[in-house]
Scaffold this active site. Structure first.
Site, mmCIF file in Angstrom:
data_model
loop_
_atom_site.group_PDB
_atom_site.id
_atom_site.type_symbol
_atom_site.label_atom_id
_atom_site.label_comp_id
_atom_site.label_asym_id
_atom_site.label_seq_id
_atom_site.Cartn_x
_atom_site.Cartn_y
_atom_site.Cartn_z
ATOM 1 C CB SER A 1 -8.810 -1.568 4.588
ATOM 2 O OG SER A 1 -9.253 -2.781 4.069
ATOM 3 C CD GLU B 1 -5.457 0.209 2.785
ATOM 4 O OE1 GLU B 1 -5.144 -0.714 3.574
ATOM 5 O OE2 GLU B 1 -6.025 0.014 1.703
ATOM 6 N NE ARG C 1 -3.928 -1.907 0.309
ATOM 7 C CZ ARG C 1 -3.770 -3.190 -0.034
ATOM 8 N NH1 ARG C 1 -2.672 -3.577 -0.644
ATOM 9 N NH2 ARG C 1 -4.710 -4.070 0.210
HETATM 10 C C1 LIG Z 1 -15.446 -0.852 -0.879
HETATM 11 C C2 LIG Z 1 -13.991 -0.548 -1.052
HETATM 12 C C3 LIG Z 1 -13.085 -1.596 -1.190
HETATM 13 C C4 LIG Z 1 -11.713 -1.335 -1.349
HETATM 14 N N1 LIG Z 1 -10.847 -2.389 -1.478
HETATM 15 C C5 LIG Z 1 -9.512 -2.146 -1.636
HETATM 16 C C6 LIG Z 1 -8.594 -3.250 -1.771
HETATM 17 O O1 LIG Z 1 -8.951 -4.415 -1.768
HETATM 18 N N2 LIG Z 1 -7.272 -2.952 -1.908
HETATM 19 C C7 LIG Z 1 -6.816 -1.669 -1.930
HETATM 20 O O2 LIG Z 1 -5.606 -1.481 -2.079
HETATM 21 N N3 LIG Z 1 -7.673 -0.614 -1.809
HETATM 22 C C8 LIG Z 1 -9.005 -0.827 -1.655
HETATM 23 N N4 LIG Z 1 -9.876 0.234 -1.504
HETATM 24 C C9 LIG Z 1 -9.350 1.614 -1.426
HETATM 25 C C10 LIG Z 1 -9.463 2.420 -2.739
HETATM 26 O O3 LIG Z 1 -10.333 1.831 -3.645
HETATM 27 C C11 LIG Z 1 -8.092 2.568 -3.412
HETATM 28 O O4 LIG Z 1 -7.197 3.192 -2.527
HETATM 29 C C12 LIG Z 1 -8.189 3.367 -4.707
HETATM 30 O O5 LIG Z 1 -6.970 3.322 -5.389
HETATM 31 C C13 LIG Z 1 -8.605 4.822 -4.492
HETATM 32 O O6 LIG Z 1 -8.866 5.367 -5.774
HETATM 33 P P1 LIG Z 1 -9.573 6.776 -5.927
HETATM 34 O O7 LIG Z 1 -9.519 7.173 -7.351
HETATM 35 O O8 LIG Z 1 -10.911 6.726 -5.316
HETATM 36 O O9 LIG Z 1 -8.580 7.684 -5.073
HETATM 37 P P2 LIG Z 1 -8.923 8.893 -4.103
HETATM 38 O O10 LIG Z 1 -9.609 8.354 -2.888
HETATM 39 O O11 LIG Z 1 -9.621 9.951 -4.853
HETATM 40 O O12 LIG Z 1 -7.462 9.387 -3.716
HETATM 41 C C14 LIG Z 1 -6.613 8.579 -2.924
HETATM 42 C C15 LIG Z 1 -5.232 9.225 -2.867
HETATM 43 O O13 LIG Z 1 -4.629 9.173 -4.161
HETATM 44 C C16 LIG Z 1 -4.162 10.477 -4.548
HETATM 45 N N5 LIG Z 1 -4.297 10.575 -5.995
HETATM 46 C C17 LIG Z 1 -5.408 10.298 -6.730
HETATM 47 N N6 LIG Z 1 -5.151 10.464 -8.047
HETATM 48 C C18 LIG Z 1 -3.871 10.886 -8.145
HETATM 49 C C19 LIG Z 1 -3.032 11.257 -9.247
HETATM 50 N N7 LIG Z 1 -3.467 11.217 -10.520
HETATM 51 N N8 LIG Z 1 -1.771 11.681 -8.994
HETATM 52 C C20 LIG Z 1 -1.318 11.726 -7.713
HETATM 53 N N9 LIG Z 1 -2.060 11.375 -6.627
HETATM 54 C C21 LIG Z 1 -3.320 10.961 -6.842
HETATM 55 C C22 LIG Z 1 -5.078 11.433 -3.805
HETATM 56 O O14 LIG Z 1 -4.464 12.699 -3.662
HETATM 57 C C23 LIG Z 1 -5.284 10.696 -2.482
HETATM 58 O O15 LIG Z 1 -4.199 10.960 -1.603
HETATM 59 C C24 LIG Z 1 -11.249 0.002 -1.363
HETATM 60 C C25 LIG Z 1 -12.169 1.056 -1.222
HETATM 61 C C26 LIG Z 1 -13.518 0.785 -1.076
HETATM 62 C C27 LIG Z 1 -14.496 1.921 -0.933
#
Ligand SMILES: Cc1cc2nc3c(=O)[nH]c(=O)nc-3n(C[C@H](O)[C@H](O)[C@H](O)COP(=O)(O)OP(=O)(O)OC[C@H]3O[C@@H](n4cnc5c(N)ncnc54)[C@H](O)[C@@H]3O)c2cc1C
Length: 304
Positions: free
Chosen positions: A227, A297, A178
């Site tokens: 998580s 996380e 992560r």
């Molecule tokens: C139901 C559920 C299940 C999940 N299961 C998992 C799992 O199994 N494994 C796992 O690893 N995660 C899991 N996640 C967490 C999440 O899906 C991931 O962390 C995902 O990558 C977040 O994507 P996002 O576009 O929503 O990011 P955001 O929540 O919008 O941003 C997350 C971070 O990334 C940064 N960021 C976003 N885009 C960029 C970019 N282009 N350049 C630089 N920084 C950037 C943001 O500034 C922020 O700090 C889960 C979440 C949910 C709600």
């Protein structure tokens, strides 16, 4: 009372609009977060292409800003965000496949990239099945399972740093559980994945099984941000929380899921204050009972 600072001057707003950006003043962040929590951001910019992004980065460097994907891994403050939230849309959502390579814009959906891989008999990304969010965030946070993650399949990444474009090859990027060394420093714009062609693979079954398991164990029917804590080496936070009898415990509108101990759900009216109180309580109890220090996380975004 939430204070709003006017951070972008009218001329800049005009220029950004001219370049195709959508400029929203006082954007309600709960609408941009899967937790459904958060006050207003001073500004939210939706940027459709690199020309507009470069112009934007050159002109907002003195302001506080952050890139937001689909908001599935963030906890915004009830007081919102003093600064500019940037979302990459339009061209940043493109996905192209050529032989064993997939090139995806940072704003593309991770699940669409996986679907693309499946359609083209490309294997490798099965462990990200069912993980919501964008490609940029997936690489930034190195999403995946405990010991399988997306970073393994990254060949190179295009980023902006200090309004300058750079291409980082895989030897310049480090990935661990992560975590990547891309945090805080870069705006990720494009990711090149290198996969393997395999027509006899079992990819689709693995993907279906992963998605099925998620539905079984995760509280997907309530707003959450995945998580809350990273799993410490050798432990499952979900189990530690369960063994501490904390499942179902609630502060205000935030509740530790009965289904999965490492998920906090918003029962309807949760505030970031409720969630943070619950996070602190879990940390304290786990430290006391197991002498383990938990690390979040979910990205906690302060309102400053
Ligand atoms: C139901 C559920 C299940 C999940 N299961 C998992 C799992 O199994 N494994 C796992 O690893 N995660 C899991 N996640 C967490 C999440 O899906 C991931 O962390 C995902 O990558 C977040 O994507 P996002 O576009 O929503 O990011 P955001 O929540 O919008 O941003 C997350 C971070 O990334 C940064 N960021 C976003 N885009 C960029 C970019 N282009 N350049 C630089 N920084 C950037 C943001 O500034 C922020 O700090 C889960 C979440 C949910 C709600």
């Amino acid at each position: 009372m939430e204070k709003r600072r006017r951070v972008i001057n009218a001329d800049l707003v005009k220029e950004l609009s001219f370049l195709g950006c959508k400029v929203l003043e006082g954007a309600p962040l709960y609408k941009y977060s899967s937790f459904k929590i958060g006050g207003n951001a001073d500004f939210l910019l939706e940027i459709p292409n690199e020309k507009a992004l470069l112009f934007c980065l050159e002109n907002i460097s003195t302001y506080r800003y952050m890139i937001l994907g689909d908001g599935t891994n963030v906890l915004f403050s009830d007081n919102g965000y003093r600064g500019i939230i940037i979302r990459l849309i339009g061209e940043f959502r493109n996905i192209k496949t050529l032989q064993e390579v997939i090139v995806a814009g940072a704003g593309a959906s991770l699940q669409q990239v996986l679907n693309n891989a499946l359609k083209n008999n490309l294997v490798g990304l099965e462990s990200v099945a069912g993980i919501p969010g964008t490609v940029g965030a997936a690489v930034y946070g190195n999403v995946g399972k405990r010991d399988e993650w997306i970073g393994t399949f990254v060949d190179n990444i295009e980023v902006y740093k200090d309004a300058k474009k750079k291409c980082l090859s895989k030897d310049q990027i480090s990935f661990s559980y992560r975590k990547s060394n891309l945090e805080e420093e870069y705006v990720i714009t494009k990711v090149k994945f290198l996969l393997k062609k395999d027509t006899k693979n079992d990819s689709l079954n693995m993907v279906n099984e992963n998605i099925h398991n998620r539905v079984l164990i995760q509280p997907l029917d309530m707003p959450n941000a995945g998580s809350i804590f990273k799993n410490p080496t050798g432990y499952s936070v979900g189990k530690l929380i369960e063994e501490s009898n904390l499942k179902g415990f609630q502060i205000g509108g935030a509740k530790i899921s009965n289904k999965h101990g490492n998920f906090i759900v918003n029962t309807g009216q949760a505030t970031s204050k409720d969630v943070l109180a619950l996070i602190n309580l879990i940390k304290e109890k786990i430290k006391l009972k197991f002498n383990i220090t938990l690390e979040t996380e979910v990205k906690i975004i302060n309102d400053k």
